[in-house]
Design a protein around this motif. Structure first.
Motif, PDB file in Angstrom:
ATOM      1  N   GLN A  76       0.833  -1.207   0.000  1.00 46.14           N
ATOM      2  CA  GLN A  76       0.000   0.000   0.000  1.00 46.14           C
ATOM      3  C   GLN A  76       0.869   1.258   0.000  1.00 46.14           C
ATOM      4  N   GLU A  78      -2.558  -5.556  -0.022  1.00 42.04           N
ATOM      5  CA  GLU A  78      -1.905  -4.266   0.170  1.00 42.04           C
ATOM      6  C   GLU A  78      -1.171  -4.159   1.507  1.00 42.04           C
ATOM      7  N   ALA A  84      -5.418   0.837  -5.161  1.00 45.90           N
ATOM      8  CA  ALA A  84      -5.537  -0.612  -5.018  1.00 45.90           C
ATOM      9  C   ALA A  84      -6.789  -1.134  -5.736  1.00 45.90           C
TER      10      ALA A  84
END
Length: 66
Positions: free
Chosen positions: A23, A47, A33
């Motif tokens: 992430q 993530e 994402a």
């Protein structure tokens, strides 16, 4: 500590900071994402996965259509 990033025309080694996640990488690249699938060392990942030294991260753009 480094990891390898592959995304579109990008194929580079990047410096790794402690507890750096997929992430964090998406945020740094300005990507969502919701439109990207991440693979860590060839396996699909989430993530929240922490990127380790020597990992290869491949980002794949999701294409919607109809």
């Amino acid at each position: 500590m480094n990891f390898k990033l592959k995304f579109k025309d990008i194929n580079e080694s990047r410096e790794l900071t402690e507890n750096y996640t997929v992430q964090d990488l998406l945020n740094d690249l300005g990507l969502s994402a919701q439109t990207i699938v991440a693979k860590q060392n060839g396996e699909l990942t989430i993530e929240d996965s922490i990127i380790d030294d020597g990992d290869e991260i491949q980002l794949v753009q999701i294409i919607y259509g109809g």
